[in-house]
Design a protein around this motif. Structure first.
Motif, PDB file in Angstrom:
ATOM      1  N   LEU A 144       0.831  -1.204   0.000  1.00  0.00           N
ATOM      2  CA  LEU A 144       0.000   0.000   0.000  1.00  0.00           C
ATOM      3  C   LEU A 144       0.871   1.261   0.000  1.00  0.00           C
ATOM      4  O   LEU A 144       2.018   1.230   0.446  1.00  0.00           O
ATOM      5  N   PRO A 145       0.333   2.385  -0.482  1.00  0.00           N
ATOM      6  CA  PRO A 145       1.097   3.637  -0.531  1.00  0.00           C
ATOM      7  C   PRO A 145       1.574   4.077   0.857  1.00  0.00           C
ATOM      8  O   PRO A 145       0.987   3.720   1.885  1.00  0.00           O
ATOM      9  N   PHE A 146       2.612   4.891   0.866  1.00  0.00           N
ATOM     10  CA  PHE A 146       3.192   5.389   2.119  1.00  0.00           C
ATOM     11  C   PHE A 146       2.172   6.177   2.930  1.00  0.00           C
ATOM     12  O   PHE A 146       2.227   6.206   4.159  1.00  0.00           O
ATOM     13  N   GLU A 147       1.216   6.777   2.248  1.00  0.00           N
ATOM     14  CA  GLU A 147       0.169   7.552   2.916  1.00  0.00           C
ATOM     15  C   GLU A 147      -0.592   6.694   3.934  1.00  0.00           C
ATOM     16  O   GLU A 147      -1.041   7.195   4.969  1.00  0.00           O
ATOM     17  N   HIS A 148      -0.729   5.403   3.640  1.00  0.00           N
ATOM     18  CA  HIS A 148      -1.439   4.515   4.565  1.00  0.00           C
ATOM     19  C   HIS A 148      -0.675   4.399   5.882  1.00  0.00           C
ATOM     20  O   HIS A 148      -1.274   4.455   6.961  1.00  0.00           O
ATOM     21  N   LEU A 149       0.651   4.240   5.803  1.00  0.00           N
ATOM     22  CA  LEU A 149       1.465   4.198   7.018  1.00  0.00           C
ATOM     23  C   LEU A 149       1.383   5.515   7.771  1.00  0.00           C
ATOM     24  O   LEU A 149       1.298   5.529   9.006  1.00  0.00           O
ATOM     25  N   ASP A 150       1.420   6.606   7.039  1.00  0.00           N
ATOM     26  CA  ASP A 150       1.357   7.924   7.676  1.00  0.00           C
ATOM     27  C   ASP A 150       0.033   8.103   8.416  1.00  0.00           C
ATOM     28  O   ASP A 150      -0.014   8.685   9.505  1.00  0.00           O
TER      29      ASP A 150
END
Length: 237
Positions: A144-150
Motif C-alpha cells: 500500500l502507498p506510504f500515505e497509509h502508514l502515515d
C-alpha cells in the motif's frame, strides 16, 4: 515447521548503482534508477525517500483472526533460534489489541526490529518503541502507498520511517545532508545506514530501490558474537 502465510514476510529490494551491495543483493535496472534520481516519466510519478534502519526485518499479520509475529522469511518469531525474535514475539503479544484494530484479515505490516544492535547502535529510550514500520501489505499481498502508514502514525502513533523527500526525482547526494541529521536515537558516533526510494503512481506503489553507504559494516555488532555479549539498544530487555 511451516510458514503461516505460505510466503516470505518480506522480499529483497534492489540497490541503486552507487550503493553498497550485500550478499545476494543486486542493482536496480538503469531505466528505473533514472526515474528515481534524474527524471520522472510524467506528472504521475511521485518519488518518496525515507531513512533506512538497521535491525531485523519482521512483520505482524492477521490470519484467521489471529495476530502473528513473523520473521523476514515468514516463520513465526517464537520459533526462531535468536533471542531478538523471541523478544519481538513478546512485544507483539503485549500490543496485540493495537494490531487487532490496525490489521484486517489477511493483511500485514512490516518493519525493522531495532532492539539488538547489528551494524549500528541506537539509543532507544522509553519514548521510542524498538521498531520502525516501513511497509503495509493488503490481503492480496500488494504493497500500500506510504500515505497509509502515515495515516496509521497519526491515528495510533506507531513509528514510521523519517521522510526525507516526496516529489520529483532526486539524487542521493542531494539527500545526504538531510539523512545525516541522524534522528531516531542513533548514537552520536554513528551514521544512518542509508535510504529507501519508492515510486508511487496513481495511488499504487510501482517499485522500490535502496541506497546503503559504502562504509557501512553490516552485522559488526552481532556476527560471530556470543549470545551473552550481544549489544541491546534499550535497557528494557
Amino acid at each position: 515447521m511451516s510458514k503461516p502465510l505460505n510466503i516470505k514476510n518480506y522480499g529483497s529490494i534492489p540497490h541503486l548503482s552507487n550503493s553498497k551491495l550485500g550478499t545476494g543483493d543486486h542493482f536496480i535496472e538503469k531505466g528505473q534508477e533514472r526515474i528515481l534520481t534524474e527524471k520522472p516519466r510524467d506528472k504521475h510519478d511521485v518519488i518518496i525517500v525515507t531513512e533506512k534502519y538497521d535491525g531485523s526485518n519482521v512483520g505482524i499479520a492477521k490470519k484467521n483472526g489471529k495476530i502473528l509475529a513473523l520473521t523476514r522469511s515468514g516463520y513465526e518469531a517464537h520459533t526462531s533460534p535468536y533471542i531478538q525474535h523471541h523478544k519481538f514475539s513478546e512485544w507483539v503479544i503485549s500490543n496485540k489489541s493495537l494490531f487487532d484494530i490496525i490489521l484486517n484479515e489477511g493483511e500485514r505490516i512490516t518493519g525493522e526490529w531495532l532492539i539488538q544492535a547489528h551494524g549500528i547502535k541506537y539509543d532507544i529510550d522509553r519514548r521510542l518503541e524498538p521498531i520502525v514500520f516501513f511497509d503495509y501489505f493488503n490481503s492480496n499481498n500488494e504493497r500500500l502507498p506510504f500515505e497509509h502508514l502515515d495515516r496509521l502514525y497519526k491515528l495510533y502513533n506507531i513509528q514510521i520511517p523519517r521522510l526525507l523527500h516526496k516529489g520529483k526525482s532526486i539524487t542521493v547526494d542531494e539527500l545526504l545532508p538531510i539523512l545525516n541529521k541522524k534522528t531516531y536515537g542513533i548514537i552520536p558516533e554513528e551514521k544512518p545506514e542509508g535510504m529507501v526510494y519508492r515510486v508511487e503512481r496513481k495511488g499504487k506503489v510501482d517499485f522500490l530501490a535502496k541506497w546503503v553507504r559504502k562504509d557501512f559494516e553490516p552485522g559488526k555488532y552481532c556476527i560471530g558474537i556470543e549470545e551473552q555479549n550481544l549489544i541491546w539498544n534499550t535497557n528494557n530487555v
